[in-house]
Structures are given as structure tokens and as C-alpha cells.
Design a protein around this motif. Sequence first.
Motif, PDB file in Angstrom:
ATOM      1  N   PRO A 139      78.221  24.441  23.755  1.00  0.00           N
ATOM      2  CA  PRO A 139      78.224  22.990  23.982  1.00  0.00           C
ATOM      3  C   PRO A 139      76.933  22.452  24.578  1.00  0.00           C
ATOM      4  O   PRO A 139      76.702  21.249  24.560  1.00  0.00           O
ATOM      5  CB  PRO A 139      79.402  22.794  24.955  1.00  0.00           C
ATOM      6  CG  PRO A 139      79.559  24.110  25.633  1.00  0.00           C
ATOM      7  CD  PRO A 139      79.202  25.138  24.605  1.00  0.00           C
ATOM      8  N   ARG A 140      76.083  23.338  25.104  1.00  0.00           N
ATOM      9  CA  ARG A 140      74.815  22.877  25.673  1.00  0.00           C
ATOM     10  C   ARG A 140      73.698  22.777  24.641  1.00  0.00           C
ATOM     11  O   ARG A 140      72.572  22.427  24.985  1.00  0.00           O
ATOM     12  CB  ARG A 140      74.366  23.831  26.779  1.00  0.00           C
ATOM     13  CG  ARG A 140      75.281  23.846  27.997  1.00  0.00           C
ATOM     14  CD  ARG A 140      74.731  24.776  29.056  1.00  0.00           C
ATOM     15  NE  ARG A 140      75.575  24.818  30.236  1.00  0.00           N
ATOM     16  CZ  ARG A 140      75.303  25.544  31.312  1.00  0.00           C
ATOM     17  NH1 ARG A 140      74.221  26.296  31.338  1.00  0.00           N
ATOM     18  NH2 ARG A 140      76.114  25.528  32.357  1.00  0.00           N
ATOM     19  N   CYS A 141      73.963  23.100  23.404  1.00  0.00           N
ATOM     20  CA  CYS A 141      72.930  23.051  22.370  1.00  0.00           C
ATOM     21  C   CYS A 141      72.320  21.648  22.317  1.00  0.00           C
ATOM     22  O   CYS A 141      73.046  20.644  22.247  1.00  0.00           O
ATOM     23  CB  CYS A 141      73.519  23.412  21.009  1.00  0.00           C
ATOM     24  SG  CYS A 141      72.270  23.494  19.699  1.00  0.00           S
ATOM     25  N   PRO A 142      70.985  21.546  22.366  1.00  0.00           N
ATOM     26  CA  PRO A 142      70.352  20.224  22.477  1.00  0.00           C
ATOM     27  C   PRO A 142      70.341  19.403  21.189  1.00  0.00           C
ATOM     28  O   PRO A 142      69.990  18.222  21.229  1.00  0.00           O
ATOM     29  CB  PRO A 142      68.918  20.572  22.905  1.00  0.00           C
ATOM     30  CG  PRO A 142      68.685  21.949  22.361  1.00  0.00           C
ATOM     31  CD  PRO A 142      70.011  22.640  22.456  1.00  0.00           C
ATOM     32  N   VAL A 143      70.694  20.017  20.047  1.00  0.00           N
ATOM     33  CA  VAL A 143      70.718  19.261  18.790  1.00  0.00           C
ATOM     34  C   VAL A 143      72.015  19.572  18.052  1.00  0.00           C
ATOM     35  O   VAL A 143      72.612  20.640  18.244  1.00  0.00           O
ATOM     36  CB  VAL A 143      69.516  19.611  17.888  1.00  0.00           C
ATOM     37  CG1 VAL A 143      68.201  19.388  18.614  1.00  0.00           C
ATOM     38  CG2 VAL A 143      69.601  21.037  17.380  1.00  0.00           C
ATOM     39  N   PRO A 144      72.466  18.671  17.202  1.00  0.00           N
ATOM     40  CA  PRO A 144      73.682  18.947  16.433  1.00  0.00           C
ATOM     41  C   PRO A 144      73.453  20.011  15.376  1.00  0.00           C
ATOM     42  O   PRO A 144      72.386  20.070  14.747  1.00  0.00           O
ATOM     43  CB  PRO A 144      74.023  17.592  15.803  1.00  0.00           C
ATOM     44  CG  PRO A 144      72.749  16.834  15.794  1.00  0.00           C
ATOM     45  CD  PRO A 144      71.959  17.304  16.978  1.00  0.00           C
ATOM     46  N   ILE A 145      74.454  20.873  15.195  1.00  0.00           N
ATOM     47  CA  ILE A 145      74.445  21.886  14.144  1.00  0.00           C
ATOM     48  C   ILE A 145      75.580  21.539  13.191  1.00  0.00           C
ATOM     49  O   ILE A 145      76.740  21.482  13.592  1.00  0.00           O
ATOM     50  CB  ILE A 145      74.620  23.294  14.720  1.00  0.00           C
ATOM     51  CG1 ILE A 145      73.437  23.639  15.633  1.00  0.00           C
ATOM     52  CG2 ILE A 145      74.751  24.327  13.598  1.00  0.00           C
ATOM     53  CD1 ILE A 145      73.627  24.909  16.422  1.00  0.00           C
ATOM     54  N   ILE A 146      75.243  21.296  11.949  1.00  0.00           N
ATOM     55  CA  ILE A 146      76.210  20.764  10.989  1.00  0.00           C
ATOM     56  C   ILE A 146      76.346  21.714   9.815  1.00  0.00           C
ATOM     57  O   ILE A 146      75.352  22.076   9.173  1.00  0.00           O
ATOM     58  CB  ILE A 146      75.760  19.370  10.504  1.00  0.00           C
ATOM     59  CG1 ILE A 146      75.730  18.410  11.699  1.00  0.00           C
ATOM     60  CG2 ILE A 146      76.676  18.840   9.409  1.00  0.00           C
ATOM     61  CD1 ILE A 146      74.843  17.226  11.491  1.00  0.00           C
ATOM     62  N   GLY A 203      79.113  29.689   4.288  1.00  0.00           N
ATOM     63  CA  GLY A 203      79.377  28.476   5.049  1.00  0.00           C
ATOM     64  C   GLY A 203      79.851  28.764   6.464  1.00  0.00           C
ATOM     65  O   GLY A 203      79.577  28.000   7.389  1.00  0.00           O
ATOM     66  N   LEU A 204      80.557  29.879   6.641  1.00  0.00           N
ATOM     67  CA  LEU A 204      81.056  30.234   7.974  1.00  0.00           C
ATOM     68  C   LEU A 204      79.913  30.534   8.935  1.00  0.00           C
ATOM     69  O   LEU A 204      80.074  30.409  10.151  1.00  0.00           O
ATOM     70  CB  LEU A 204      81.989  31.442   7.868  1.00  0.00           C
ATOM     71  CG  LEU A 204      82.761  31.826   9.141  1.00  0.00           C
ATOM     72  CD1 LEU A 204      83.712  30.722   9.565  1.00  0.00           C
ATOM     73  CD2 LEU A 204      83.521  33.129   8.924  1.00  0.00           C
ATOM     74  N   THR A 205      78.744  30.917   8.422  1.00  0.00           N
ATOM     75  CA  THR A 205      77.626  31.213   9.313  1.00  0.00           C
ATOM     76  C   THR A 205      77.216  29.983  10.120  1.00  0.00           C
ATOM     77  O   THR A 205      76.710  30.116  11.234  1.00  0.00           O
ATOM     78  CB  THR A 205      76.406  31.745   8.530  1.00  0.00           C
ATOM     79  OG1 THR A 205      75.939  30.751   7.617  1.00  0.00           O
ATOM     80  CG2 THR A 205      76.766  33.009   7.763  1.00  0.00           C
ATOM     81  N   GLY A 206      77.427  28.798   9.574  1.00  0.00           N
ATOM     82  CA  GLY A 206      77.142  27.581  10.332  1.00  0.00           C
ATOM     83  C   GLY A 206      78.055  27.440  11.528  1.00  0.00           C
ATOM     84  O   GLY A 206      77.618  27.044  12.623  1.00  0.00           O
ATOM     85  N   SER A 207      79.325  27.780  11.346  1.00  0.00           N
ATOM     86  CA  SER A 207      80.279  27.735  12.458  1.00  0.00           C
ATOM     87  C   SER A 207      79.929  28.779  13.506  1.00  0.00           C
ATOM     88  O   SER A 207      80.077  28.546  14.715  1.00  0.00           O
ATOM     89  CB  SER A 207      81.701  27.962  11.942  1.00  0.00           C
ATOM     90  OG  SER A 207      82.067  26.974  11.004  1.00  0.00           O
ATOM     91  N   ILE A 208      79.472  29.948  13.053  1.00  0.00           N
ATOM     92  CA  ILE A 208      79.071  30.992  13.997  1.00  0.00           C
ATOM     93  C   ILE A 208      77.873  30.525  14.816  1.00  0.00           C
ATOM     94  O   ILE A 208      77.836  30.671  16.042  1.00  0.00           O
ATOM     95  CB  ILE A 208      78.752  32.299  13.249  1.00  0.00           C
ATOM     96  CG1 ILE A 208      80.039  32.889  12.679  1.00  0.00           C
ATOM     97  CG2 ILE A 208      78.063  33.302  14.167  1.00  0.00           C
ATOM     98  CD1 ILE A 208      79.840  34.117  11.820  1.00  0.00           C
ATOM     99  N   LEU A 209      76.888  29.938  14.145  1.00  0.00           N
ATOM    100  CA  LEU A 209      75.727  29.429  14.870  1.00  0.00           C
ATOM    101  C   LEU A 209      76.139  28.381  15.896  1.00  0.00           C
ATOM    102  O   LEU A 209      75.680  28.405  17.046  1.00  0.00           O
ATOM    103  CB  LEU A 209      74.716  28.841  13.883  1.00  0.00           C
ATOM    104  CG  LEU A 209      73.513  28.116  14.497  1.00  0.00           C
ATOM    105  CD1 LEU A 209      72.753  29.029  15.443  1.00  0.00           C
ATOM    106  CD2 LEU A 209      72.606  27.574  13.410  1.00  0.00           C
ATOM    107  N   SER A 210      77.004  27.470  15.503  1.00  0.00           N
ATOM    108  CA  SER A 210      77.429  26.407  16.412  1.00  0.00           C
ATOM    109  C   SER A 210      78.139  26.960  17.646  1.00  0.00           C
ATOM    110  O   SER A 210      77.880  26.540  18.771  1.00  0.00           O
ATOM    111  CB  SER A 210      78.351  25.431  15.663  1.00  0.00           C
ATOM    112  OG  SER A 210      78.755  24.386  16.519  1.00  0.00           O
ATOM    113  N   THR A 211      79.016  27.940  17.448  1.00  0.00           N
ATOM    114  CA  THR A 211      79.774  28.459  18.584  1.00  0.00           C
ATOM    115  C   THR A 211      78.920  29.342  19.473  1.00  0.00           C
ATOM    116  O   THR A 211      79.103  29.372  20.685  1.00  0.00           O
ATOM    117  CB  THR A 211      81.040  29.195  18.117  1.00  0.00           C
ATOM    118  OG1 THR A 211      81.920  29.372  19.223  1.00  0.00           O
ATOM    119  CG2 THR A 211      80.735  30.563  17.535  1.00  0.00           C
ATOM    120  N   VAL A 212      77.945  30.073  18.895  1.00  0.00           N
ATOM    121  CA  VAL A 212      77.045  30.878  19.726  1.00  0.00           C
ATOM    122  C   VAL A 212      76.084  29.975  20.495  1.00  0.00           C
ATOM    123  O   VAL A 212      75.760  30.238  21.656  1.00  0.00           O
ATOM    124  CB  VAL A 212      76.272  31.895  18.855  1.00  0.00           C
ATOM    125  CG1 VAL A 212      75.181  32.585  19.671  1.00  0.00           C
ATOM    126  CG2 VAL A 212      77.241  32.944  18.300  1.00  0.00           C
TER     127      VAL A 212
END
Length: 404
Positions: A89-96, A77-86
Amino acid sequence: MEGGAAGVHGHRHADESLLDDEKSMLANDPGGMLRATASAGAQVREAAALAAETDLSMLADEGRPRAVVVAGIGTAGLTGSILSTVAGPRCPVPIIGHRSPGLPGWVGAADVVIAVSASGRSPEALAAAEAAARRGARLVAVGNPDSELEAMAARARAPFFAVPRRAPARASLWGLAVPVLLAARAIGLVKVNEADLAETATRLDADAERCRPGADSFVNPAKALALGLAGSIPIVWGSSPLATVAARRFADTLAANARYPVMAGALGEAGRGRVGLLDGVFGGLAESSRDIFADPDADETGATRLRLVLFRDGGLNPEDDADEPVAVEERRADAVQTLAERRGVRCDVLTAEGGSALERLASLTAVPDFASLYLALAHGLDPMAVPAISEMKELSNPLPEGMQ
């Protein structure tokens, strides 16, 4: 060895001498958690090489999704947080991140689901993969080869990243995280390149060398951090979104490996209420009863005290767009260090280094990962064997029909 309830063994008080005897230390780590943690750099390289063999053309051809859901629990589950932070804030779509069985009701054909499970058997990841296939969402699966998750991906004709399982999931973070990042790269959400991966692996290798079992406590940063935390109640705060991911990772490993109760989170949120812990019975009030002439590094009362661990980031570039200015983050981190000092609460500070978000995250996870293991070993605990985890699975999983 002191024996406890339910077959739990170990020493209530940490013994520093246990960390200076490499042979005995390794004997108390029969599962090889130290060795597995030292393989973090190798995990990055292996995962990148295996990912290169995965056909992501179908994933990429359909373009940008409406949203990305990373489904898994625990380290997966932590891999989702890693993806979001890498992604930043400019990511064009939400990562959940989704850590429950199944998927949110809104997920459908416009979305990408990344199901992650080190064993390939996690009910949460399997249920998410099944729901994604049924609803027509693009599916990517990450896990142990020849597992149920791989079979499910094959039935859905979805890409599968094979991550050979050689250690518990909590010692396999980088083997799981790299495929998630590369899947996101294929759909244009992150700009992780081969140089970033190589530098991250090199950073992890260097920290593993600094934290090797044979290095004495006074030169080994992980042993020093572990001994500083011994007997305390750790509070782990991150000054930025990236640092907060590292803080939560440290809390997870301290709880699972060393069996320590930990509070972790974002410093910005903590400043709205939880910073009050520094005034409480384990913080400032405990300090007020101390003899002012006593050794500041010794608490002869035996009282349990808070120990603050602050993860600082500072950002790659102060000019980059972010959720808040870097200067605000820095002032807040300085302020909490001052508050802790005024109340006599010891504070350890780890500061991110590196030229990419991924390398900076690695610089904040390697030493704490080792510290959680050394703290366990200082208490005479086997960091791999966690009886409560096994018992929880036995007690919560229903018996097969016919055995009830």
C-alpha cells in the motif's frame, strides 16, 4: 476410462488409489506438469540470473513513472497482481493490470508498460507493446526468446527479459513474475533483494519436496487438499490482498488443471454478500438433511457440497501501514471459519509463512498448485491437455484469408 463429449476422458468420481501409485500417476501426466510445477524454485533462480544480464539503465535513468501498466492475460496477467501486492500500500505510483488488447487511453510518455507473455505471441501483450512504443511510454517485455514480442521490443529499443518456455504458462508463474518484480525494482517501486529471491526459491523447493508424487496422501499436503476438494464446489477466499492473489491463482489452476468450477475472491468483499453461499443449497441446507449420526466425512446422499479454502496472511508486521488493520483481517477470517463450522461446510486453512511478502506469497501457492494437479489425476485427467482451451482458440480465431 470413461469417455465424454468432444473427446474428453476421465472419471467423474475421484479415485484416491490413483494418487498412491506413483508410476501410474506419472504415466497419466505425459506433459510433465508435476515436474514443471516442482521447478518453481529453479524458475526463480533462473529468472533472476537471466534478468541480471538485461540492461535496465535506460529504464532506471528516466526515474519514477506516473503509473505502471502490466499487460498480459491468464498467468501473465497475474504477474501484475503479484507486483501490486509485493509493492504494498505504500507504493508511490499506481500499478494497473491490463488484460485486454491495447492500452488504456490515458497511457503515455510518463508511464511504464510491462508486456508479459510466456509464448511471446499473446495478442494482448503484443498489442500493448505496440501501443506503448507508439505513444512513447517506457516499455519492458517479458517472454519467450526469439519470439515476436522480443522482436517488437528490439524495434522499440526496450529491455527484454528472456524466459525460456518449457511448460504451459500456468506452470511458469515464477519465471514470469520475477522479471516483472525486477523491472519494478529498477524504477524504485519494490525492495525485492537477492536474499528475498533466494529464500522464496528455497521455500518453493521445500514445498515441492513435501508434495512430491512419491509421498503418500496422509503426509502429502497437496494430495490431502485435493482429496478434500474432490466432488465439491470449492470457494477460495483470501483474508488479505496478498492472500487474495494466492486464492485467485488457486482458482485458476483448479479450473484449468482439474476442470473444477470455483469461486474466488477477497474475504472482505465476500462478507458483504457472497458469504451467503454458506446458507444455500450446497451449504447449510444440504447439511440440514444429513443424518446426525452419519460419518461427518462421508455424504451418503451423493449431494454436491461446498468446500471452503481460506488463505490467511496475518501480515509481516502488525505495525506496518496497510489498507486495514491486521486485527480486522484476523477477526474476519475467524468469523468465516465459525460460520462454515456452524453450517457443516468443511474448511481448509492455509496460512502464509516467510520473512518477505514474496516468500509469503510463495508459501500460499506451492501446495495449491500441486493440489490442482493431483485432483486432475485423481479424476483420470491429463492436467496439461485441456481440449476446451484448444477448441476455444480454433473457434475464436478467424481462418487465414483464402481458407474461408
